[in-house]
Structures are given as structure tokens and as C-alpha cells.
Write a protein that holds these residues in place. Structure first.
Motif, PDB file in Angstrom:
ATOM      1  N   THR A 183       0.839  -1.203   0.000  1.00 12.09           N
ATOM      2  CA  THR A 183       0.000   0.000   0.000  1.00 12.09           C
ATOM      3  C   THR A 183       0.878   1.260   0.000  1.00 12.09           C
ATOM      4  O   THR A 183       0.637   2.193  -0.772  1.00 12.09           O
TER       5      THR A 183
ATOM      6  N   ASP B 113      -7.924  -4.274  -2.010  1.00 12.44           N
ATOM      7  CA  ASP B 113      -7.726  -5.056  -0.786  1.00 12.44           C
ATOM      8  C   ASP B 113      -9.011  -4.998   0.024  1.00 12.44           C
ATOM      9  O   ASP B 113      -9.258  -4.043   0.744  1.00 12.44           O
TER      10      ASP B 113
ATOM     11  N   ARG C 233      -8.372  -6.939   4.322  1.00 14.45           N
ATOM     12  CA  ARG C 233      -7.974  -6.338   5.578  1.00 14.45           C
ATOM     13  C   ARG C 233      -8.870  -5.152   5.893  1.00 14.45           C
ATOM     14  O   ARG C 233      -9.033  -4.249   5.062  1.00 14.45           O
TER      15      ARG C 233
ATOM     16  N   GLN D  29      -6.397   3.306   4.712  1.00 14.04           N
ATOM     17  CA  GLN D  29      -4.957   3.548   4.645  1.00 14.04           C
ATOM     18  C   GLN D  29      -4.571   4.117   3.275  1.00 14.04           C
ATOM     19  O   GLN D  29      -3.829   5.095   3.179  1.00 14.04           O
TER      20      GLN D  29
ATOM     21  N   ASP E  34      -3.772  -1.741  -5.851  1.00  7.21           N
ATOM     22  CA  ASP E  34      -3.246  -2.350  -4.621  1.00  7.21           C
ATOM     23  C   ASP E  34      -4.080  -3.585  -4.305  1.00  7.21           C
ATOM     24  O   ASP E  34      -5.308  -3.548  -4.383  1.00  7.21           O
TER      25      ASP E  34
END
Ligand code: GDP
Ligand code: MG
Length: 445
Positions: free
Chosen positions: A113, A136, A139, A145, A188
Motif C-alpha cells: 500500500t 484489498d 484487511r 490507509q 493495490d
């Protein structure tokens, strides 16, 4: 590592008749130093064979000096390691005026990331319309993030808090940004703690959904020996075309990076050198290996400077300092101003530890400009500051501000110069220590 290898080679000096026995002992020491730097056993074995065949004592002219042999051996070690990290495969290069889709893969915590944003920023700074897609969904907090990083870097981003299928989010994001004519679209993906079947399955789904122009594996540079197996497992599934090694700032030995590149025949394109978004360096095989070996070779540089500036009083002082392991900012100034007289910069920059990174990927012109600005900074320092080890500047930021204003540069550049100085000073200190140890050993004989 560099010190151990250099010491092994230096030991040859004490052998009046450098014979094969001494040579073998030295190769053994070099190999054990490489092993301790996480270069794997098989690669070290190959290296050993290759040096032994490169430096064949029987074929050398009888008058070859011990120094000449030393240089040949160092050269052979260096070239062999460069070959290992340089797979001669050209990495994909994003082109302007079209959509280039880049997918990042790697284990959780590898730095994906962070590196995504660094990379987007890198391309944005080079005139590409760059953006980020968060695929992603594994998570919790992954999207947040990415959002935070992207916002800091002013990079447009896409993600979803509700969609749980990563392939769907990836395809949506890429589709939208393609329509909006973005040129570099970085996707990502999630990682897992281990190379699990689930993770690999997911990677394939995402890859099929977005058909990336390039897949990049992000590999934690601190995992040492595990790098080979991990990169090979990813390569077998997601067939990436490039590697980015992260966390190279933490003093990782570097052997892992060599193993990963060698095992997957894949070029390393960037190194992550810190947690900040600007901490991304283009990878250069030769400068990576010279840093690994500690050949960012002060002694070679000093030799060259000596021949050019025998008359310069300042250099005499610097040499005296160096032999004592001291390296003030003034010593750095002497070196930089002398380097500027030497040119071509691309060659010389790579010889100074800490400078190669600074000048990497720069044309000689840009490099010269950079050095000029460093000289402006030196010129704005007081004598007391120049003769210091830099701590008075680091501990008193107001001094840095004064220098930045006075030299027409920025505080960031002053800081950068001080960072370079720290690297150079620590090399000088090691050299001083080595000399002292040698003197002590000799006096005991
Ligand atoms: P991901 O799970 O692969 O997405 O990894 P992250 O990008 O979340 O990074 C994991 C941790 O590694 C974070 O704390 C990052 O700040 C840190 N990190 C990433 N790259 C680097 C690097 O080049 N140097 C250092 N020192 N830390 C890094
Ligand atoms: Mg992540």
C-alpha cells in the motif's frame, strides 16, 4: 559485509607470495561474509566457482602484483553479483497517452500500500496522470490507509467499503479511470500472512479481471533467506514482471534482494528506502552491489582526488582527517568541490557512498546542478558549522533555516545534505577504525 570482504582481500597484502592457498582462504572468507548477508548457499557456491575461474593464478603473468590480483578478485566478485541482480530483462515502461495498468502483489506487511502511493507519486511527478485503486477487501482499514496516503500525495483514488469481491472492485476502479483517461492506474491488492491458496486464487481472479500491463511483486527486504522461496512462489502464480524491494533503509543485508531477482529472473525496478512517500529510489544494479560490498569506495575516490588535487591544502587536511576516522562537513565540501572539477558525474557520483542514491537516474547536467546547490549550502555555513560533525545543525533547526535562506535552497535540501554527510562520516569512521586495528595488529607482530 563490505568491511569483511575488503578485510579478506586486504589480508592478501600480508602474503609476500600470494599462493593458491592464501587465495582459497580469502575466497572462503568472502563467501562466508556473503552468506551472513543472506545471500543463499547455492548462489555463493556459483560465485566461488566463477571467481576461481575468473582469477586463474597459473595464467597470470608472473609479475602480476599482489595489488593487481586484489583488484581482479574484487572486480570478479563485484561483476558476478551485478550479473545476479541484473537479469537483462527489460521491465515494462508506462507510456504516456494511454492507460497503463499496474497491479501490485506481495505478502501482508511487505509494503504494497505504501509503495503504491510512492509509485503513483513518482509517475505523477513525471507528468503522468496517475491514480490508485484499492482492491484489498480482505484487511479492515485497507481502503482507509490507501485513502490517507493518496490524499497526502494528492493522487485520485478508488475503492469500496461495501463490495467484498476484490476482482469486482479492481475492475470497477480500473474501468472508471480508463474512461477518465488516466495514464498510470495502480491497483493495490491484499496480502495474507502466508502464501496461502486463498491469496493466490484471489490474485489470479484480480489479474484476470483487470489484465494488468505490469504486475509488480513487492518484497520486504528484511526477510533475508526467505526471499527466494517467497518470490518463487509468487512468480509461479502471478507471474510478475518486476520486483520492488522495500525497507532497504533498515540496514537489511541485501542478500534477499539478490536471491529474489536471481531466482525469478526478474528485474528489480525500485527500492523502498523509508516510510515517507518520497522514499523510493530507482534501482541500479551496479550501485546496489557497490553499496552492498561497501565499495562505495572512499579509497578509490581519494586516490583519484589525490592525483587531481595534490596541491590543494584542503584535501591534505581531509586526508589526514580520514586516516583518523574524522569527517567534518568541511571535508565533505572539499570532496564535493573537487568532484565537480573531475566529471563525468555519472561515474564519480557512484563512487561515493550515499551519493550514488542521490544522483541516481540523473543526467550529468541535473547532477551538476544538484552539486552546485550543495556548494551554495556549504557557502552559507559558518566556519564553526563547517568544522563540525553536523550535530549542531541537526539539533538547532533555526540554523538550517538560516542556511536555506542564505543559500537560496530549501530546508529539505539542507537536511538532505546533512543526511549524506552522516553516511559519508560513518564510512570514514569505519575506515579510520580499520586502519587503527591494522596498525595495532602490525605492532603486535
Ligand atoms: P502492505 O500490507 O503490503 O500493504 O504493507 P504496508 O504498505 O501497509 O506497509 C507495512 C509497513 O511497512 C508500514 O508500517 C510501512 O510504513 C512500512 N514500510 C513500507 N515500505 C517501507 C520502507 O521502504 N521502509 C520502511 N522503513 N518502512 C516501510
Ligand atoms: Mg496493504
Amino acid at each position: 559485509l563490505g568491511r569483511r570482504i575488503n578485510a579478506a582481500v586486504s589480508n592478501l597484502n600480508r602474503e609476500p607470495n600470494l599462493d593458491e592457498k592464501a587465495f582459497d582462504a580469502m575466497i572462503k572468507e568472502i563467501c562466508s561474509a556473503l552468506l551472513s548477508a543472506d545471500v543463499n548457499v547455492r548462489l555463493v557456491k556459483n560465485l566461488r566457482k566463477s571467481i576461481q575461474s575468473a582469477v586463474n593464478f597459473k595464467d597470470l603473468p608472473p609479475n602480476t602484483t599482489s595489488n593487481g590480483k586484489k583488484r581482479m578478485i574484487q572486480q570478479a566478485v563485484f561483476e558476478h553479483l551485478v550479473q545476479l541482480v541484473d537479469p537483462h530483462a527489460e521491465p515494462y515502461k508506462p507510456k504516456k497517452g494511454r492507460s497503463n495498468v499496474i497491479m501490485m502483489v506481495g505478502l501482508q506487511g511487505a509494503g504494497k500500500t505504501t509503495t503504491c502511493t510512492k509509485l503513483a507519486r513518482y509517475y505523477a511527478a513525471r507528468g503522468f496522470k496517475a491514480c490508485l485503486v484499492c482492491a484489498d477487501t480482505f484487511r479492515a482499514g485497507a481502503y482507509d490507509q490507501l485513502k490517507q496516503n493518496a490524499t497526502k500525495a494528492k493522487i485520485p483514488y478508488y475503492g469500496s467499503l461495501t463490495q467484498t469481491d476484490p476482482a469486482v472492485v479492481a475492475a470497477e476502479g480500473v474501468g472508471r479511470f480508463k474512461k477518465e483517461k488516466f495514464e498510470v492506474i495502480i491497483v493495490d491488492t491484499s496480502g495474507r500472512h502466508k502464501q496461502e491458496a486463498d491469496l493466490f486464487q484471489e490474485m489470479i481472479f484480480v489479474q484476470n479481471a483487470i489484465k494488468p500491463d505490469q504486475t509488480i511483486m513487492v518484497l520486504d527486504g528484511t526477510i533475508g533467506q526467505a526471499a527466494e522461496a517467497q518470490s518463487a512462489a509468487f512468480k509461479a502464480t502471478a507471474d510478475f514482471g518486476a520486483l520492488i524491494i522495500t525497507k532497504t533503509d533498515g540496514g537489511a543485508a541485501g542478500g534477499g534482494a539478490i536471491a529474489a531477482a536471481a531466482a525469478t529472473h526478474t528485474p528489480i525496478i525500485f527500492l523502498g528506502t523509508g516510510e515517507h512517500l518520497a522514499d523510493l529510489e530507482r534501482f541500479d544494479a551496479r550501485s546496489f552491489i557497490s553499496k552492498l560490498l561497501g565499495y562505495g569506495d572512499m579509497s578509490g575516490l581519494i586516490e583519484q582526488i589525490q592525483t587531481l588535487t595534490r596541491e590543494s591544502a584542503g584535501m591534505k587536511e581531509t586526508q589526514k582527517h580520514l586516516s583518523e576516522g574524522i569527517f567534518t562537513i568541511r571535508d565533505m565540501k572539499e570532496q564535493i568541490t573537487n568532484i565537480m572539477k573531475m566529471g563525468p558525474l555519472s561515474k564519480i557520483g557512484s563512487m561515493i557512498p550515499g551519493m550514488s542514491g542521490l544522483m541516481q537516474g540523473m543526467s550529468d547536467e541535473d547532477g551538476t546542478e544538484k552539486l552546485k546547490r550543495m556548494v551554495y549550502i556549504f557557502d552559507s555555513m559558518t566556519a564553526k558549522e563547517l568544522d563540525s560533525d553536523g550535530k549542531i545543525l541537526i539539533s538547532q533547526p533555526s540554523r538550517m533555516v538560516r542556511i536555506a535562506c542564505g543559500s537560496g535552497t530549501s530546508v529539505r535540501e539542507v537536511e538532505e545534505l546533512l543526511t549524506q554527510h552522516k553516511v559519508m562520516a560513518s564510512v570514514a569512521k569505519n575506515m579510520g577504525q580499520q586502519k587503527k586495528n591494522m596498525a595495532k595488529a602490525n605492532s603486535m607482530l
